[in-house]
Design a protein around this motif. Structure first.
Motif, PDB file in Angstrom:
ATOM      1  N   GLY A 224       0.812  -1.209   0.000  1.00  0.00           N
ATOM      2  CA  GLY A 224       0.000   0.000   0.000  1.00  0.00           C
ATOM      3  C   GLY A 224       0.846   1.260   0.000  1.00  0.00           C
ATOM      4  N   ASP A 225       1.968   1.238   0.727  1.00  0.00           N
ATOM      5  CA  ASP A 225       2.862   2.398   0.760  1.00  0.00           C
ATOM      6  C   ASP A 225       3.490   2.658  -0.605  1.00  0.00           C
ATOM      7  OD1 ASP A 225       2.339   2.839   3.403  1.00  0.00           O
ATOM      8  OD2 ASP A 225       4.105   1.809   4.149  1.00  0.00           O
ATOM      9  N   LEU A 226       3.869   1.591  -1.308  1.00  0.00           N
ATOM     10  CA  LEU A 226       4.428   1.763  -2.651  1.00  0.00           C
ATOM     11  C   LEU A 226       3.413   2.397  -3.587  1.00  0.00           C
ATOM     12  CD1 LEU A 226       6.376  -1.608  -3.099  1.00  0.00           C
ATOM     13  CD2 LEU A 226       7.279   0.616  -2.397  1.00  0.00           C
ATOM     14  N   GLU A 227       2.155   2.004  -3.440  1.00  0.00           N
ATOM     15  CA  GLU A 227       1.106   2.602  -4.262  1.00  0.00           C
ATOM     16  C   GLU A 227       0.902   4.072  -3.895  1.00  0.00           C
ATOM     17  OE1 GLU A 227      -1.425   3.089  -7.230  1.00  0.00           O
ATOM     18  OE2 GLU A 227      -0.294   1.235  -6.863  1.00  0.00           O
ATOM     19  N   ALA A 228       1.033   4.404  -2.600  1.00  0.00           N
ATOM     20  CA  ALA A 228       0.895   5.800  -2.168  1.00  0.00           C
ATOM     21  C   ALA A 228       2.013   6.663  -2.744  1.00  0.00           C
ATOM     22  CB  ALA A 228       0.898   5.866  -0.640  1.00  0.00           C
ATOM     23  N   ILE A 229       3.220   6.119  -2.788  1.00  0.00           N
ATOM     24  CA  ILE A 229       4.347   6.866  -3.367  1.00  0.00           C
ATOM     25  C   ILE A 229       4.142   7.047  -4.863  1.00  0.00           C
ATOM     26  CG2 ILE A 229       6.816   6.741  -3.840  1.00  0.00           C
ATOM     27  CD1 ILE A 229       7.058   5.276  -1.111  1.00  0.00           C
ATOM     28  N   LYS A 230       3.663   6.003  -5.522  1.00  0.00           N
ATOM     29  CA  LYS A 230       3.380   6.104  -6.959  1.00  0.00           C
ATOM     30  C   LYS A 230       2.327   7.172  -7.220  1.00  0.00           C
ATOM     31  CE  LYS A 230       1.943   3.341 -10.947  1.00  0.00           C
ATOM     32  NZ  LYS A 230       1.524   1.990 -11.405  1.00  0.00           N
ATOM     33  N   SER A 231       1.290   7.206  -6.384  1.00  0.00           N
ATOM     34  CA  SER A 231       0.232   8.205  -6.551  1.00  0.00           C
ATOM     35  C   SER A 231       0.778   9.611  -6.351  1.00  0.00           C
ATOM     36  CB  SER A 231      -0.899   7.930  -5.553  1.00  0.00           C
ATOM     37  OG  SER A 231      -1.539   6.704  -5.826  1.00  0.00           O
ATOM     38  N   LEU A 232       1.699   9.778  -5.400  1.00  0.00           N
ATOM     39  CA  LEU A 232       2.299  11.089  -5.164  1.00  0.00           C
ATOM     40  C   LEU A 232       2.969  11.608  -6.428  1.00  0.00           C
ATOM     41  CD1 LEU A 232       3.275  13.436  -3.368  1.00  0.00           C
ATOM     42  CD2 LEU A 232       5.220  11.977  -2.716  1.00  0.00           C
ATOM     43  N   TYR A 233       3.747  10.770  -7.079  1.00  0.00           N
ATOM     44  CA  TYR A 233       4.449  11.198  -8.294  1.00  0.00           C
ATOM     45  C   TYR A 233       3.480  11.417  -9.454  1.00  0.00           C
ATOM     46  CZ  TYR A 233       9.236  10.785  -6.611  1.00  0.00           C
ATOM     47  OH  TYR A 233      10.424  10.994  -5.948  1.00  0.00           O
ATOM     48  N   LEU A 234       2.546  10.500  -9.638  1.00  0.00           N
ATOM     49  CA  LEU A 234       1.598  10.639 -10.740  1.00  0.00           C
ATOM     50  C   LEU A 234       0.693  11.853 -10.554  1.00  0.00           C
ATOM     51  CD1 LEU A 234       0.577   6.930 -11.427  1.00  0.00           C
ATOM     52  CD2 LEU A 234       2.132   8.369 -12.752  1.00  0.00           C
ATOM     53  N   ASP A 235       0.384  12.187  -9.294  1.00  0.00           N
ATOM     54  CA  ASP A 235      -0.442  13.367  -9.038  1.00  0.00           C
ATOM     55  C   ASP A 235       0.374  14.653  -9.087  1.00  0.00           C
ATOM     56  OD1 ASP A 235      -2.587  11.692  -8.706  1.00  0.00           O
ATOM     57  OD2 ASP A 235      -2.466  11.654  -6.523  1.00  0.00           O
ATOM     58  N   SER A 236       1.701  14.522  -9.217  1.00  0.00           N
ATOM     59  CA  SER A 236       2.583  15.694  -9.279  1.00  0.00           C
ATOM     60  C   SER A 236       3.168  15.889 -10.673  1.00  0.00           C
ATOM     61  CB  SER A 236       3.712  15.560  -8.256  1.00  0.00           C
ATOM     62  OG  SER A 236       3.199  15.407  -6.947  1.00  0.00           O
ATOM     63  N   GLY A 237       2.661  15.149 -11.659  1.00  0.00           N
ATOM     64  CA  GLY A 237       3.056  15.371 -13.036  1.00  0.00           C
ATOM     65  C   GLY A 237       4.077  14.413 -13.604  1.00  0.00           C
ATOM     66  N   TYR A 238       4.525  13.433 -12.852  1.00  0.00           N
ATOM     67  CA  TYR A 238       5.586  12.528 -13.315  1.00  0.00           C
ATOM     68  C   TYR A 238       4.946  11.271 -13.899  1.00  0.00           C
ATOM     69  CZ  TYR A 238       8.616  15.871 -11.141  1.00  0.00           C
ATOM     70  OH  TYR A 238       9.260  17.039 -10.830  1.00  0.00           O
ATOM     71  N   LEU A 239       4.563  11.400 -15.154  1.00  0.00           N
ATOM     72  CA  LEU A 239       3.743  10.391 -15.821  1.00  0.00           C
ATOM     73  C   LEU A 239       4.472   9.067 -15.980  1.00  0.00           C
ATOM     74  CD1 LEU A 239       1.021   9.940 -17.258  1.00  0.00           C
ATOM     75  CD2 LEU A 239       2.100  10.714 -19.369  1.00  0.00           C
ATOM     76  N   ASN A 240       5.817   9.109 -16.171  1.00  0.00           N
ATOM     77  CA  ASN A 240       6.580   7.886 -16.419  1.00  0.00           C
ATOM     78  C   ASN A 240       7.267   7.359 -15.167  1.00  0.00           C
ATOM     79  OD1 ASN A 240       5.930   7.897 -19.170  1.00  0.00           O
ATOM     80  ND2 ASN A 240       7.586   9.356 -19.613  1.00  0.00           N
ATOM     81  N   PHE A 241       6.785   7.795 -14.017  1.00  0.00           N
ATOM     82  CA  PHE A 241       7.386   7.320 -12.767  1.00  0.00           C
ATOM     83  C   PHE A 241       7.239   5.801 -12.636  1.00  0.00           C
ATOM     84  CE2 PHE A 241       6.594   5.885  -8.428  1.00  0.00           C
ATOM     85  CZ  PHE A 241       7.784   6.238  -7.821  1.00  0.00           C
ATOM     86  N   ASP A 267      10.257  12.503 -16.282  1.00  0.00           N
ATOM     87  CA  ASP A 267      10.108  13.934 -16.546  1.00  0.00           C
ATOM     88  C   ASP A 267       8.754  14.443 -16.073  1.00  0.00           C
ATOM     89  OD1 ASP A 267      12.624  14.134 -17.828  1.00  0.00           O
ATOM     90  OD2 ASP A 267      11.744  13.290 -19.673  1.00  0.00           O
ATOM     91  N   LEU A 268       8.696  15.782 -15.909  1.00  0.00           N
ATOM     92  CA  LEU A 268       7.455  16.445 -15.501  1.00  0.00           C
ATOM     93  C   LEU A 268       6.594  16.712 -16.733  1.00  0.00           C
ATOM     94  CD1 LEU A 268       5.855  17.886 -13.197  1.00  0.00           C
ATOM     95  CD2 LEU A 268       7.040  19.980 -13.886  1.00  0.00           C
ATOM     96  N   TYR A 269       5.325  16.384 -16.651  1.00  0.00           N
ATOM     97  CA  TYR A 269       4.385  16.595 -17.759  1.00  0.00           C
ATOM     98  C   TYR A 269       3.273  17.548 -17.316  1.00  0.00           C
ATOM     99  CZ  TYR A 269       6.448  12.737 -20.389  1.00  0.00           C
ATOM    100  OH  TYR A 269       7.311  11.940 -21.102  1.00  0.00           O
ATOM    101  N   LYS A 270       2.794  18.306 -18.288  1.00  0.00           N
ATOM    102  CA  LYS A 270       1.666  19.192 -18.047  1.00  0.00           C
ATOM    103  C   LYS A 270       0.492  18.784 -18.927  1.00  0.00           C
ATOM    104  CE  LYS A 270       4.366  23.148 -16.470  1.00  0.00           C
ATOM    105  NZ  LYS A 270       4.629  24.606 -16.630  1.00  0.00           N
ATOM    106  N   VAL A 271      -0.668  19.306 -18.591  1.00  0.00           N
ATOM    107  CA  VAL A 271      -1.896  18.942 -19.302  1.00  0.00           C
ATOM    108  C   VAL A 271      -1.981  19.737 -20.598  1.00  0.00           C
ATOM    109  CG1 VAL A 271      -4.423  18.900 -19.194  1.00  0.00           C
ATOM    110  CG2 VAL A 271      -3.059  18.398 -17.144  1.00  0.00           C
ATOM    111  N   GLY A 272      -2.291  19.027 -21.683  1.00  0.00           N
ATOM    112  CA  GLY A 272      -2.515  19.677 -22.981  1.00  0.00           C
ATOM    113  C   GLY A 272      -3.989  19.932 -23.201  1.00  0.00           C
ATOM    114  N   GLU A 273      -4.434  19.749 -24.422  1.00  0.00           N
ATOM    115  CA  GLU A 273      -5.837  19.966 -24.750  1.00  0.00           C
ATOM    116  C   GLU A 273      -6.709  18.888 -24.093  1.00  0.00           C
ATOM    117  OE1 GLU A 273      -7.203  22.413 -26.334  1.00  0.00           O
ATOM    118  OE2 GLU A 273      -5.372  23.444 -27.027  1.00  0.00           O
ATOM    119  N   VAL A 274      -7.895  19.300 -23.640  1.00  0.00           N
ATOM    120  CA  VAL A 274      -8.889  18.375 -23.104  1.00  0.00           C
ATOM    121  C   VAL A 274     -10.109  18.444 -24.003  1.00  0.00           C
ATOM    122  CG1 VAL A 274     -10.353  17.785 -21.153  1.00  0.00           C
ATOM    123  CG2 VAL A 274      -8.041  18.654 -20.746  1.00  0.00           C
TER     124      VAL A 274
END
Length: 764
Positions: A224-241, A267-274
């Motif tokens: 569960g902790d590994l998933e929490a760390i993964k979520s931290l990075y994915l929610d902070s823009g690191y799509l390929n974490f 790398d850090l990613y930002k949101v493009g067109e939605v």
């Protein structure tokens, strides 16, 4: 008698079989004789032989028969011999387990140990097999390993008993729990070691881990902790974490554990067109409002998931029970952006055929159905279904409420709403002891039934005693006195109060009364209430009683009758009644004494509590509480009755001052209370360091201000008594515990200061 014998041995794992005696010619079986059986039925042997009288029998069949009998697990030895044309099977049965004794088990109960053995087919009365015992011991060790006891030692002793039985002795040395000595991250640059560890439920030892046990390794918690760390990075823009590898190492003495986590941040990613695609029935502008991910902001998986859920929920309100919404990303590696297209397929509009309720063995169906906002034969509405679940949970009659909406067979546009509940005991017989500064020692006993005879009505009988007051009461409330949700209830009580215990003067009040209340919902979340009360009060004074009390009794007598009407309105949007983190609580009430009361008075109360989750890394909550009270007289009455006074000061109002001590005093220095009350609290709640996500305790820093004014005083906010301090709250097994340290900022010269305050147990 001379025998031709064939002795066949079973090799390990039945890899091969050999004949110990000379070969024999095939025979025609005239009879079969079985020797050596004690418990096993001869029919069992015959079933595995696969031969009967009159059959031809040769060496190949003998080998196969021995193999079959050994695989039953019933026998330690099997021999097949022939005497002429008679087949003789001689067996040696394995012993049975007569008893299993367990010593040294503390973390696990002895019954749990035996249950684990039984799961491995080792139990009293069953056939003993050494390999089964070894497997059971290994399973037992795994259970200890799962609890962090890696140094556990399990020794077994098998003792032969009479009648081919054995006794098994299990001696367990549990050892100490292995503690997490270090947690190391490799490859992290964006977030520090402390930031990542803060996301984990597992920790190294701290001053509170004796209570939280968070320094004890658990495979499930680590995942569960590994998933929490993964979520931290994915929610902070690191799509390929990615978490490339993990290592869990144990020290030689098996007392310490070392966790290493290897990361690749990317790398850090930002949101493009939605954009939106598909067959959606909602306007694009409305869909855009539901999407929280905006172009140019840092990518967050959480925002995408919330947006998807919001669209699904909104379509559910429109009657689409099974919409399909997928957010498909398009990654631009050059510009490090990720565009999203929400593909929407709402499906068909759906209606509800039936509402089925299961699990309510005591509670009547109508008690549940009146809380359900989704109607049968009506369009499907997800918002109404969710609200139905909330209302059923608020009944507090059930430990679980689950709602599912299966498709009606052979009908693609209809669903059933299946409500499954697990009832819990709603009758309580409680005894409790508490302590509060100002109330003293408190004894409380109550008998209550929140779901009386399954009707949803509440009945209660309470006894509460403290140094200040003693109360005996009976009450009944019917939340649905009418089908429209109008409630009706009554209460009857006896109460003895001694204000002298709170330094409010030497006198006593004995009161008895009865009240009736009515309530009605005004909206889905708001309610309005009305009440009628009759109360008789008797005053017991001495020559040392306060002058204002003696003057009142001289004018109105030592007893008074009060007939009062009351009204209240409230709304509550807090996310929790225990430790809220957001939302608003508003309560207003009015009480008026009406003829033929001995005095005509009125009281007004207002309370507002606002909770806000601060945008901080840690879960900090800001709370602003305001309480206003005002009382007066009308229709010729001149003096506001002292027994209706407001009070302030103490753990639950202005901390740092003795309970009820604020406001004016009489000539003897006793607090009088007053007809006007103002209390203001600012407070910030923080988690206890080392407690992670524990919901039972918290710390706070606060600023309080408040005061009391009498009926003939002008309200002067410059006279507010102020304090600041810190607090600790714990929902303990014996009830809420509050510990306060407060510093009175501008205490009046005669203020009764009390810097350290505490309260244990619920105060009624």
């Amino acid at each position: 008698m001379k025998f031709k014998s064939m002795y066949v041995l079973l090799a390990a794992a039945f890899a091969s079989l050999s004949l110990a005696a000379q070969a024999f010619d095939p025979i025609t079986v005239q009879d079969i004789r079985v020797e050596g059986l004690q418990r096993t039925d001869p029919g069992t042997v015959f079933n595995y032989l696969n031969v009967k009288v009159g059959d031809r029998f040769d060496q190949a069949q003998a080998s196969e028969a021995i193999r079959s009998l050994f695989t039953t697990g019933f026998f330690d030895d099997v021999r097949i011999e022939v005497d002429g044309n008679i087949l003789v099977i001689t067996v040696e049965e394995r012993p049975t387990v007569a008893q299993i004794n367990v010593n040294g088990a503390k973390m696990l109960e002895k019954d749990q140990v035996k249950a684990a053995f039984k799961g491995q087919n080792l139990a009293e009365g069953r056939i003993f097999q050494q390999e089964v015992l070894e497997a059971a011991v290994n399973e037992l060790k795994q259970q200890y390993f799962a609890r962090g006891r890696y140094s556990v030692d399990v020794k077994t002793t098998v003792t032969k008993l009479d009648r081919n039985r054995v006794g098994i002795q299990i001696d367990i040395t549990e050892g100490d729990v292995a503690k997490i000595k270090a947690i190391n991250f490799v490859g992290n640059k964006v977030f520090s070691q402390s930031d990542l560890v803060a996301r984990m439920s597992l920790t190294t030892p701290t001053w509170m881990t004796w209570y939280t046990k968070s320094d004890q390794y658990s495979k499930q918690k680590f995942s569960g902790d590994l998933e929490a760390i993964k979520s931290l990075y994915l929610d902070s823009g690191y799509l390929n974490f990615a978490i490339e590898s993990t290592q869990v190492a144990l020290s030689e003495d098996k007392a310490d554990m070392f966790l290493t986590i290897n990361l690749r941040e990317g790398d850090l990613y930002k949101v493009g067109e939605v954009t939106f695609a598909g067959n959606f029935s909602l306007p694009t502008a409305e869909l855009e409002k539901l999407v929280t991910a905006e172009k140019g902001e840092v990518f967050s998986r959480e925002n995408i998931n919330k947006s998807t859920a919001a669209i699904i929920e909104r379509l559910g309100v429109e009657g689409y029970a099974f919409p399909n919404v997928n957010a498909v990303p398009t990654i631009d590696e050059e510009h490090k952006t990720v565009a999203f297209t929400f593909y929407i397929d709402p499906g068909k509009t759906t209606s509800v055929r039936r509402i089925n309720i299961y699990g309510n063995n005591l509670t009547k169906d109508q008690v549940l159905r009146r809380e359900v906002r989704q109607m049968e034969s009506a369009p499907y509405d997800l918002a109404k279904i969710k609200r139905s679940k909330e209302r059923l949970q608020q009944l507090d009659f059930f430990s679980e409420v689950n709602i599912d909406t299966p498709v009606v067979p052979e009908s693609v546009d209809q669903v059933d709403v299946n409500i499954n509940v697990v009832e819990k005991k709603t009758g309580n017989l409680n005894f409790g002891v508490g302590y509060g500064q100002g109330e003293g020692a408190i004894f409380q006993a109550s008998v209550s039934q929140a779901n009386f005879l399954g009707t949803g009505k509440r009945f209660a009988a309470d006894i509460n005693t403290s140094q200040v007051s003693k109360t005996f009461s009976l009450s009944m409330n019917n939340p649905y006195a009418t089908p429209d949700g109008v409630s009706f209830g009554w209460t009857a009580y006896l109460r003895d109060t001694d204000p002298g215990e709170m330094d409010l003067g030497q006198y006593k009040i004995s009161s008895k009364g009865v009240g009736f209340n009515f309530g009605m919902p005004t909206t889905e979340y708001n309610s309005l209430g009305l009440s009628v009360n009759v109360e008789n009060m008797q005053f017991d004074t001495t020559k040392d009683s306060p002058t204002y009390v003696l003057d009142y009794i001289k004018e109105f007598g030592d007893s008074t009758m009060i007939y009062s009407l009351g009204a209240n309105w409230g709304t509550d949007s807090r996310d929790s009644a225990t430790f809220p983190t957001k939302g608003l609580l508003l309560k207003t009430s009015a009480e008026i004494g009406v003829p033929p009361s001995d005095i005509n008075y009125y009281k007004l109360n207002f309370q507002s509590q606002y909770f806000y989750s601060l945008p901080t890394k840690k879960p900090y909550t800001f709370m602003w509480n305001i309480e206003l009270g005002y009382g007066g007289v009308y229709s010729g009455s001149e003096d506001y009755p002292f027994y209706k006074n407001f009070y302030a000061g103490g753990v639950n109002s202005v901390r740092g001052y003795k309970s009820g001590s604020l406001g004016p005093r009489d000539n003897a220095g006793n607090s009088m209370g007053g007809s006007t009350r103002f209390v203001n609290n600012f407070e910030v709640y923080v988690p206890v360091p080392g407690m992670k996500d524990d919901k039972s305790m918290r710390l706070s820093a606060f600023y309080d201000a408040g005061n009391i004014w009498t009926y003939d005083q002008n309200i002067d906010f410059t006279s507010l008594q102020q304090s600041a301090g810190v607090g600790f709250t714990w929902i303990s097994p014996i009830g809420p515990l509050k510990l306060i340290y407060a510093y009175p900022i501008n205490a009046a010269p005669d203020a009764k200061k009390q810097s350290v305050q505490f309260q244990i147990g619920q105060i009624f």
